[in-house]
Design an enzyme around this catalytic site. Structure first.
Site, PDB file in Angstrom:
ATOM      1  N   GLU A   1     -43.490  12.856  45.180  1.00  0.00           N
ATOM      2  CA  GLU A   1     -43.288  13.691  45.856  1.00  0.00           C
ATOM      3  C   GLU A   1     -42.589  14.572  47.176  1.00  0.00           C
ATOM      4  O   GLU A   1     -41.496  13.636  47.848  1.00  0.00           O
ATOM      5  CB  GLU A   1     -44.662  12.985  47.652  1.00  0.00           C
ATOM      6  CG  GLU A   1     -45.275  14.437  48.320  1.00  0.00           C
ATOM      7  CD  GLU A   1     -46.228  13.441  49.330  1.00  0.00           C
ATOM      8  OE1 GLU A   1     -47.251  12.594  49.164  1.00  0.00           O
ATOM      9  OE2 GLU A   1     -47.073  14.241  49.877  1.00  0.00           O
TER      10      GLU A   1
ATOM     11  N   GLU B   1     -37.785  14.661  51.565  1.00  0.00           N
ATOM     12  CA  GLU B   1     -38.053  15.316  52.643  1.00  0.00           C
ATOM     13  C   GLU B   1     -36.943  15.608  53.153  1.00  0.00           C
ATOM     14  O   GLU B   1     -35.892  14.794  53.306  1.00  0.00           O
ATOM     15  CB  GLU B   1     -39.120  14.705  53.011  1.00  0.00           C
ATOM     16  CG  GLU B   1     -39.114  15.417  54.877  1.00  0.00           C
ATOM     17  CD  GLU B   1     -39.567  16.065  54.451  1.00  0.00           C
ATOM     18  OE1 GLU B   1     -39.033  17.592  55.296  1.00  0.00           O
ATOM     19  OE2 GLU B   1     -41.050  16.736  54.616  1.00  0.00           O
TER      20      GLU B   1
ATOM     21  N   ASP C   1     -44.950  24.871  53.169  1.00  0.00           N
ATOM     22  CA  ASP C   1     -44.693  25.542  53.413  1.00  0.00           C
ATOM     23  C   ASP C   1     -45.507  26.928  53.732  1.00  0.00           C
ATOM     24  O   ASP C   1     -44.437  27.210  52.412  1.00  0.00           O
ATOM     25  CB  ASP C   1     -43.118  25.678  54.478  1.00  0.00           C
ATOM     26  CG  ASP C   1     -42.168  25.113  55.356  1.00  0.00           C
ATOM     27  OD1 ASP C   1     -42.715  24.251  55.942  1.00  0.00           O
ATOM     28  OD2 ASP C   1     -42.028  24.050  54.586  1.00  0.00           O
TER      29      ASP C   1
ATOM     30  N   ASP D   1     -53.802  25.446  52.206  1.00  0.00           N
ATOM     31  CA  ASP D   1     -54.371  25.629  53.474  1.00  0.00           C
ATOM     32  C   ASP D   1     -54.764  27.316  53.678  1.00  0.00           C
ATOM     33  O   ASP D   1     -55.288  27.712  54.509  1.00  0.00           O
ATOM     34  CB  ASP D   1     -55.312  24.880  54.760  1.00  0.00           C
ATOM     35  CG  ASP D   1     -53.687  25.199  55.438  1.00  0.00           C
ATOM     36  OD1 ASP D   1     -52.410  24.903  54.991  1.00  0.00           O
ATOM     37  OD2 ASP D   1     -53.325  25.411  56.505  1.00  0.00           O
TER      38      ASP D   1
ATOM     39  N   THR E   1     -53.520  14.753  55.163  1.00  0.00           N
ATOM     40  CA  THR E   1     -52.120  14.581  55.917  1.00  0.00           C
ATOM     41  C   THR E   1     -52.460  15.537  57.205  1.00  0.00           C
ATOM     42  O   THR E   1     -53.445  16.323  57.171  1.00  0.00           O
ATOM     43  CB  THR E   1     -51.433  15.531  55.134  1.00  0.00           C
ATOM     44  OG1 THR E   1     -51.695  16.393  54.659  1.00  0.00           O
ATOM     45  CG2 THR E   1     -51.292  14.989  53.501  1.00  0.00           C
ATOM     46  N   LYS E   2     -50.814  15.639  58.236  1.00  0.00           N
ATOM     47  CA  LYS E   2     -50.633  16.084  59.251  1.00  0.00           C
ATOM     48  C   LYS E   2     -51.125  17.233  59.068  1.00  0.00           C
ATOM     49  O   LYS E   2     -52.359  18.164  59.493  1.00  0.00           O
ATOM     50  CB  LYS E   2     -49.810  15.467  59.589  1.00  0.00           C
ATOM     51  CG  LYS E   2     -49.267  16.144  60.739  1.00  0.00           C
ATOM     52  CD  LYS E   2     -48.233  15.922  61.248  1.00  0.00           C
ATOM     53  CE  LYS E   2     -47.301  17.152  62.633  1.00  0.00           C
ATOM     54  NZ  LYS E   2     -46.466  16.359  62.643  1.00  0.00           N
TER      55      LYS E   2
ATOM     56  N   GLU F   1     -53.092  19.348  56.978  1.00  0.00           N
ATOM     57  CA  GLU F   1     -54.441  19.522  56.054  1.00  0.00           C
ATOM     58  C   GLU F   1     -55.160  19.148  57.068  1.00  0.00           C
ATOM     59  O   GLU F   1     -55.762  20.343  57.888  1.00  0.00           O
ATOM     60  CB  GLU F   1     -54.616  18.193  55.217  1.00  0.00           C
ATOM     61  CG  GLU F   1     -56.479  18.430  54.214  1.00  0.00           C
ATOM     62  CD  GLU F   1     -56.842  17.901  53.172  1.00  0.00           C
ATOM     63  OE1 GLU F   1     -56.361  17.115  53.303  1.00  0.00           O
ATOM     64  OE2 GLU F   1     -57.815  18.364  52.581  1.00  0.00           O
TER      65      GLU F   1
HETATM   66  C1  LIG Z   1     -45.330  22.163  55.734  1.00  0.00           C
HETATM   67  S1  LIG Z   1     -45.048  20.503  55.831  1.00  0.00           S
HETATM   68  C2  LIG Z   1     -45.784  19.736  54.544  1.00  0.00           C
HETATM   69  C3  LIG Z   1     -45.800  18.141  55.414  1.00  0.00           C
HETATM   70  C4  LIG Z   1     -46.901  17.006  54.132  1.00  0.00           C
HETATM   71  N1  LIG Z   1     -46.601  17.105  53.065  1.00  0.00           N
HETATM   72  C5  LIG Z   1     -48.032  17.278  54.956  1.00  0.00           C
HETATM   73  O1  LIG Z   1     -49.316  17.576  54.369  1.00  0.00           O
HETATM   74  O2  LIG Z   1     -48.472  16.813  56.206  1.00  0.00           O
HETATM   75  C6  LIG Z   1     -43.829  21.251  54.432  1.00  0.00           C
HETATM   76  C7  LIG Z   1     -43.007  20.096  53.980  1.00  0.00           C
HETATM   77  O3  LIG Z   1     -42.038  20.085  53.194  1.00  0.00           O
HETATM   78  C8  LIG Z   1     -40.892  19.963  53.686  1.00  0.00           C
HETATM   79  N2  LIG Z   1     -39.833  21.100  52.962  1.00  0.00           N
HETATM   80  C9  LIG Z   1     -39.374  22.300  52.500  1.00  0.00           C
HETATM   81  N3  LIG Z   1     -38.937  22.560  51.417  1.00  0.00           N
HETATM   82  C10 LIG Z   1     -38.317  21.425  50.769  1.00  0.00           C
HETATM   83  C11 LIG Z   1     -37.443  20.956  50.153  1.00  0.00           C
HETATM   84  N4  LIG Z   1     -36.629  22.453  49.282  1.00  0.00           N
HETATM   85  N5  LIG Z   1     -37.141  19.878  49.742  1.00  0.00           N
HETATM   86  C12 LIG Z   1     -37.283  19.434  50.285  1.00  0.00           C
HETATM   87  N6  LIG Z   1     -38.503  18.757  51.498  1.00  0.00           N
HETATM   88  C13 LIG Z   1     -38.857  19.844  51.940  1.00  0.00           C
HETATM   89  C14 LIG Z   1     -40.512  20.069  54.722  1.00  0.00           C
HETATM   90  O4  LIG Z   1     -39.176  20.015  55.925  1.00  0.00           O
HETATM   91  C15 LIG Z   1     -41.485  20.332  55.733  1.00  0.00           C
HETATM   92  O5  LIG Z   1     -41.565  18.765  56.336  1.00  0.00           O
END
Ligand SMILES: C[S@@+](CC[C@H](N)C(=O)[O-])C[C@H]1O[C@@H](n2cnc3c(N)ncnc32)[C@H](O)[C@@H]1O
Length: 231
Positions: free
Chosen positions: A62, A87, A137, A173, A210-211, A213
Protein backbone atom coordinates in the site's frame (compact mmCIF):
# COMPACT_ATOMS: atom_id res chain seq x y z
CA UNK A 1 12.73 -3.70 -22.02
CA UNK A 2 13.58 -2.78 -18.43
CA UNK A 3 14.25 0.92 -17.67
CA UNK A 4 17.72 1.82 -16.50
CA UNK A 5 17.51 3.39 -13.01
CA UNK A 6 19.17 6.61 -14.19
CA UNK A 7 16.56 7.11 -16.89
CA UNK A 8 13.75 6.64 -14.37
CA UNK A 9 15.42 8.97 -11.90
CA UNK A 10 15.61 11.72 -14.52
CA UNK A 11 11.90 11.42 -15.23
CA UNK A 12 10.78 11.06 -11.62
CA UNK A 13 8.50 13.57 -9.88
CA UNK A 14 8.02 14.57 -6.25
CA UNK A 15 4.47 13.60 -5.36
CA UNK A 16 4.34 14.92 -1.81
CA UNK A 17 5.10 17.86 0.45
CA UNK A 18 6.38 16.97 3.89
CA UNK A 19 3.54 18.02 6.19
CA UNK A 20 4.64 19.27 9.56
CA UNK A 21 1.96 17.32 11.47
CA UNK A 22 3.05 16.89 15.09
CA UNK A 23 3.78 13.44 16.40
CA UNK A 24 1.64 12.44 19.35
CA UNK A 25 3.46 10.90 22.29
CA UNK A 26 1.97 7.50 21.35
CA UNK A 27 3.12 7.80 17.72
CA UNK A 28 6.59 8.84 18.85
CA UNK A 29 6.75 5.89 21.23
CA UNK A 30 5.58 3.53 18.47
CA UNK A 31 8.24 4.84 16.07
CA UNK A 32 10.98 4.35 18.65
CA UNK A 33 9.79 1.03 19.99
CA UNK A 34 8.29 -0.75 16.98
CA UNK A 35 10.02 0.66 13.89
CA UNK A 36 13.17 -1.38 14.60
CA UNK A 37 11.02 -4.53 14.61
CA UNK A 38 8.55 -3.85 11.77
CA UNK A 39 10.50 -1.32 9.67
CA UNK A 40 12.42 -2.30 6.54
CA UNK A 41 15.67 -0.48 5.83
CA UNK A 42 15.96 1.41 2.55
CA UNK A 43 19.74 0.91 2.75
CA UNK A 44 19.36 -2.90 2.59
CA UNK A 45 19.16 -3.07 -1.22
CA UNK A 46 16.74 -5.45 -2.94
CA UNK A 47 14.61 -7.16 -0.29
CA UNK A 48 14.26 -10.89 0.03
CA UNK A 49 10.63 -10.94 1.21
CA UNK A 50 10.92 -14.55 2.42
CA UNK A 51 13.61 -13.36 4.82
CA UNK A 52 11.88 -10.11 5.82
CA UNK A 53 8.57 -11.84 6.66
CA UNK A 54 10.10 -15.17 7.73
CA UNK A 55 7.95 -17.07 5.24
CA UNK A 56 6.94 -17.42 1.59
CA UNK A 57 3.66 -15.57 0.94
CA UNK A 58 2.22 -13.13 -1.62
CA UNK A 59 3.33 -9.57 -0.84
CA UNK A 60 0.91 -6.64 -1.16
CA UNK A 61 2.05 -3.00 -1.17
CA UNK A 62 0.00 0.00 0.00
CA UNK A 63 1.42 3.32 -1.17
CA UNK A 64 0.72 6.50 0.84
CA UNK A 65 -1.24 4.69 3.57
CA UNK A 66 -2.01 7.87 5.57
CA UNK A 67 -2.88 6.74 9.10
CA UNK A 68 -2.52 3.06 8.14
CA UNK A 69 -6.05 1.92 8.92
CA UNK A 70 -6.55 0.32 5.51
CA UNK A 71 -3.33 -1.69 5.39
CA UNK A 72 -3.84 -2.79 9.01
CA UNK A 73 -7.37 -3.99 8.24
CA UNK A 74 -6.29 -5.86 5.10
CA UNK A 75 -3.46 -7.51 7.03
CA UNK A 76 -5.82 -8.56 9.83
CA UNK A 77 -8.36 -9.98 7.35
CA UNK A 78 -5.72 -11.78 5.28
CA UNK A 79 -3.10 -13.32 7.53
CA UNK A 80 -2.08 -15.48 4.54
CA UNK A 81 -0.61 -12.41 2.77
CA UNK A 82 2.37 -10.17 3.54
CA UNK A 83 1.72 -6.41 3.57
CA UNK A 84 4.22 -3.61 3.04
CA UNK A 85 3.12 -0.03 3.77
CA UNK A 86 5.15 2.91 2.46
CA UNK A 87 4.37 6.45 3.65
CA UNK A 88 6.50 9.59 4.00
CA UNK A 89 4.31 11.22 6.69
CA UNK A 90 5.93 10.27 10.03
CA UNK A 91 2.82 10.63 12.25
CA UNK A 92 1.02 8.20 9.89
CA UNK A 93 3.90 5.75 10.13
CA UNK A 94 3.74 6.00 13.93
CA UNK A 95 0.00 5.40 13.79
CA UNK A 96 0.35 2.27 11.65
CA UNK A 97 3.03 0.93 14.00
CA UNK A 98 0.64 1.39 16.93
CA UNK A 99 -2.02 -0.58 15.02
CA UNK A 100 0.43 -3.33 14.06
CA UNK A 101 1.44 -3.69 17.69
CA UNK A 102 -2.05 -3.52 19.20
CA UNK A 103 -3.57 -5.93 16.63
CA UNK A 104 -0.52 -8.21 16.86
CA UNK A 105 -0.03 -8.21 13.09
CA UNK A 106 3.04 -10.24 12.23
CA UNK A 107 2.47 -9.91 8.47
CA UNK A 108 3.05 -6.12 8.14
CA UNK A 109 6.29 -4.29 7.39
CA UNK A 110 6.55 -0.51 7.24
CA UNK A 111 8.76 2.02 5.49
CA UNK A 112 8.92 5.75 6.09
CA UNK A 113 10.33 6.60 2.65
CA UNK A 114 9.49 7.96 -0.79
CA UNK A 115 7.96 5.05 -2.68
CA UNK A 116 9.79 6.03 -5.87
CA UNK A 117 13.09 5.31 -4.10
CA UNK A 118 11.70 2.14 -2.55
CA UNK A 119 10.52 0.73 -5.88
CA UNK A 120 13.75 1.63 -7.57
CA UNK A 121 16.15 0.38 -4.87
CA UNK A 122 14.38 -2.23 -2.76
CA UNK A 123 11.73 -4.13 -4.68
CA UNK A 124 12.62 -7.02 -6.97
CA UNK A 125 10.99 -7.26 -10.39
CA UNK A 126 7.83 -9.44 -10.58
CA UNK A 127 7.57 -9.65 -6.77
CA UNK A 128 4.34 -7.81 -5.79
CA UNK A 129 1.01 -9.61 -5.83
CA UNK A 130 -1.03 -6.41 -5.37
CA UNK A 131 -0.57 -2.64 -5.13
CA UNK A 132 -3.06 -0.25 -3.51
CA UNK A 133 -3.09 3.54 -3.95
CA UNK A 134 -6.03 5.06 -2.08
CA UNK A 135 -6.87 8.74 -2.32
CA UNK A 136 -3.47 9.95 -3.50
CA UNK A 137 -2.80 13.69 -3.23
CA UNK A 138 -4.97 15.10 -6.04
CA UNK A 139 -2.70 17.99 -7.10
CA UNK A 140 -5.78 19.50 -8.69
CA UNK A 141 -4.33 22.88 -9.69
CA UNK A 142 -3.35 22.84 -13.34
CA UNK A 143 0.26 23.83 -12.58
CA UNK A 144 0.58 20.90 -10.13
CA UNK A 145 -0.88 18.11 -12.25
CA UNK A 146 2.62 16.89 -13.11
CA UNK A 147 3.13 15.99 -9.42
CA UNK A 148 0.43 13.31 -9.45
CA UNK A 149 1.84 9.97 -8.35
CA UNK A 150 -0.23 8.12 -10.93
CA UNK A 151 1.62 8.98 -14.11
CA UNK A 152 3.06 6.96 -17.01
CA UNK A 153 6.59 6.67 -15.57
CA UNK A 154 5.32 5.51 -12.18
CA UNK A 155 2.91 3.00 -13.69
CA UNK A 156 5.77 1.60 -15.77
CA UNK A 157 7.80 1.15 -12.57
CA UNK A 158 4.88 -0.59 -10.89
CA UNK A 159 4.37 -2.89 -13.87
CA UNK A 160 7.97 -4.05 -13.65
CA UNK A 161 7.64 -4.82 -9.93
CA UNK A 162 4.29 -6.65 -10.10
CA UNK A 163 3.68 -10.33 -10.73
CA UNK A 164 1.64 -11.41 -13.74
CA UNK A 165 -1.99 -11.54 -12.60
CA UNK A 166 -1.32 -8.99 -9.83
CA UNK A 167 -3.96 -6.40 -8.89
CA UNK A 168 -3.44 -2.63 -9.06
CA UNK A 169 -6.29 -0.96 -7.14
CA UNK A 170 -6.65 2.82 -6.97
CA UNK A 171 -9.39 5.07 -5.64
CA UNK A 172 -9.91 8.82 -5.72
CA UNK A 173 -12.63 11.33 -4.89
CA UNK A 174 -11.42 13.82 -7.53
CA UNK A 175 -13.24 13.39 -10.84
CA UNK A 176 -10.45 14.92 -12.87
CA UNK A 177 -7.87 12.63 -11.22
CA UNK A 178 -10.10 9.59 -11.86
CA UNK A 179 -10.19 10.47 -15.55
CA UNK A 180 -6.44 11.06 -15.53
CA UNK A 181 -5.87 7.65 -13.87
CA UNK A 182 -8.07 6.00 -16.50
CA UNK A 183 -6.15 7.66 -19.35
CA UNK A 184 -2.77 6.68 -17.89
CA UNK A 185 -3.92 3.09 -17.32
CA UNK A 186 -5.54 2.78 -20.74
CA UNK A 187 -2.17 3.69 -22.25
CA UNK A 188 -0.29 1.17 -20.07
CA UNK A 189 -0.11 -1.95 -22.23
CA UNK A 190 1.09 -4.06 -19.25
CA UNK A 191 -2.35 -3.81 -17.58
CA UNK A 192 -5.93 -4.83 -18.34
CA UNK A 193 -8.98 -3.14 -16.82
CA UNK A 194 -10.73 -5.73 -14.61
CA UNK A 195 -14.08 -3.96 -15.13
CA UNK A 196 -13.80 -3.83 -18.93
CA UNK A 197 -12.36 -1.10 -21.11
CA UNK A 198 -12.89 2.40 -19.73
CA UNK A 199 -15.08 1.23 -16.85
CA UNK A 200 -14.65 2.14 -13.21
CA UNK A 201 -14.98 -0.74 -10.72
CA UNK A 202 -17.60 -1.14 -8.01
CA UNK A 203 -16.30 -0.05 -4.62
CA UNK A 204 -15.39 -3.39 -2.99
CA UNK A 205 -17.03 -3.65 0.44
CA UNK A 206 -13.71 -4.79 1.92
CA UNK A 207 -12.00 -1.48 1.10
CA UNK A 208 -11.59 0.46 4.35
CA UNK A 209 -13.27 3.86 4.55
CA UNK A 210 -10.15 5.99 5.00
CA UNK A 211 -9.74 9.44 6.48
CA UNK A 212 -9.37 10.99 3.04
CA UNK A 213 -12.38 9.16 1.62
CA UNK A 214 -14.42 10.49 4.55
CA UNK A 215 -13.12 13.97 3.78
CA UNK A 216 -14.24 13.51 0.18
CA UNK A 217 -17.73 12.54 1.37
CA UNK A 218 -17.89 15.66 3.56
CA UNK A 219 -17.02 17.76 0.51
CA UNK A 220 -19.85 16.06 -1.43
CA UNK A 221 -17.45 14.25 -3.78
CA UNK A 222 -18.19 10.97 -5.52
CA UNK A 223 -15.58 8.22 -5.38
CA UNK A 224 -14.07 6.26 -8.27
CA UNK A 225 -12.33 2.86 -7.96
CA UNK A 226 -10.04 1.55 -10.67
CA UNK A 227 -8.88 -2.08 -10.71
CA UNK A 228 -6.38 -3.33 -13.22
CA UNK A 229 -4.66 -6.71 -13.68
CA UNK A 230 -1.01 -6.98 -14.61
CA UNK A 231 -0.69 -8.92 -17.88
C1 LIG B 1 -4.18 12.31 0.50
S1 LIG B 1 -3.24 11.25 1.48
C2 LIG B 1 -4.22 9.74 1.52
C3 LIG B 1 -3.87 8.87 2.69
C4 LIG B 1 -4.68 7.56 2.80
N1 LIG B 1 -4.41 6.68 1.69
C5 LIG B 1 -6.15 7.82 2.94
O1 LIG B 1 -6.91 7.43 2.02
O2 LIG B 1 -6.56 8.39 3.96
C6 LIG B 1 -1.91 10.77 0.39
C7 LIG B 1 -0.72 10.21 1.15
O3 LIG B 1 0.28 9.78 0.22
C8 LIG B 1 1.56 10.04 0.80
N2 LIG B 1 2.53 10.09 -0.30
C9 LIG B 1 2.52 10.93 -1.35
N3 LIG B 1 3.56 10.71 -2.17
C10 LIG B 1 4.27 9.67 -1.59
C11 LIG B 1 5.47 9.00 -1.94
N4 LIG B 1 6.15 9.34 -3.05
N5 LIG B 1 5.92 8.02 -1.14
C12 LIG B 1 5.22 7.68 -0.01
N6 LIG B 1 4.08 8.29 0.38
C13 LIG B 1 3.61 9.28 -0.40
C14 LIG B 1 1.36 11.37 1.51
O4 LIG B 1 2.30 11.57 2.55
C15 LIG B 1 -0.07 11.24 2.05
O5 LIG B 1 -0.10 10.76 3.37
Amino acid sequence: MQQKPTELKDRRIRSFVRRQGRLTAAQNFALEKHLPKFGLQASDGIFDFAKEYNREAPTHLEIGFGNGQSVANMAASHPENNYLGVEVHRPGVGNLLQLVHSKELSNVRVMSDDVFEVLQNNIADNSLAAVYIYFPDPWHKRCHVKRRIVNPVFVEMLAAKMEVGGLLHMATDWKDYAKHMMRVMNDASQFKNSAGANNYSERPEWRTLTKFEQRGHRLGHDVWDLMFTKL
